[in-house]
Design an enzyme around this catalytic site. Sequence first.
Site, mmCIF file in Angstrom:
data_model
loop_
_atom_site.group_PDB
_atom_site.id
_atom_site.type_symbol
_atom_site.label_atom_id
_atom_site.label_comp_id
_atom_site.label_asym_id
_atom_site.label_seq_id
_atom_site.Cartn_x
_atom_site.Cartn_y
_atom_site.Cartn_z
ATOM 1 N N CYS A 150 0.866 -1.181 0.000
ATOM 2 C CA CYS A 150 0.000 0.000 0.000
ATOM 3 C C CYS A 150 0.902 1.230 0.000
ATOM 4 C CB CYS A 150 -0.961 -0.029 1.186
ATOM 5 S SG CYS A 150 -0.133 0.041 2.795
ATOM 6 N N TYR A 151 0.461 2.303 0.612
ATOM 7 C CA TYR A 151 1.245 3.545 0.646
ATOM 8 C C TYR A 151 2.430 3.435 1.599
ATOM 9 C CZ TYR A 151 -3.076 5.284 -1.412
ATOM 10 O OH TYR A 151 -4.173 5.444 -2.205
#
Length: 108
Positions: A65-66
């Site tokens: 993800c981020y």
Amino acid sequence: MDQFECINVADAHQKLQEKEAVLVDIRDPQSFAMGHAVQAFHLTNDTLGAFMRNNDFDTPVMVMCYHGNSSKGAAQYLLQQGYDVVYSIDGGFEAWQRQFPAEVAYGA
């Protein structure tokens, strides 16, 4: 495996190089298009079915993800769907981009 495991980007990179796992990126389409790991599959609600059809449940899956937080929920979800081994990548794409800038692709 009842619980996903956390993995750092170096170990994730090694698993990809040795073809020991597949990599999925759960970030939004704009972030994915602005940069993602070269071998990442963009996993969204719309692509989940295709991913599951093309990857057996015994295929280890690494979720990016981020920053490494949202991936934990997605990793747990994939376990609940039947995948045997799932990892959440610590540091997410930000860590990947810092450590492996040459292995970042751009575009959708």
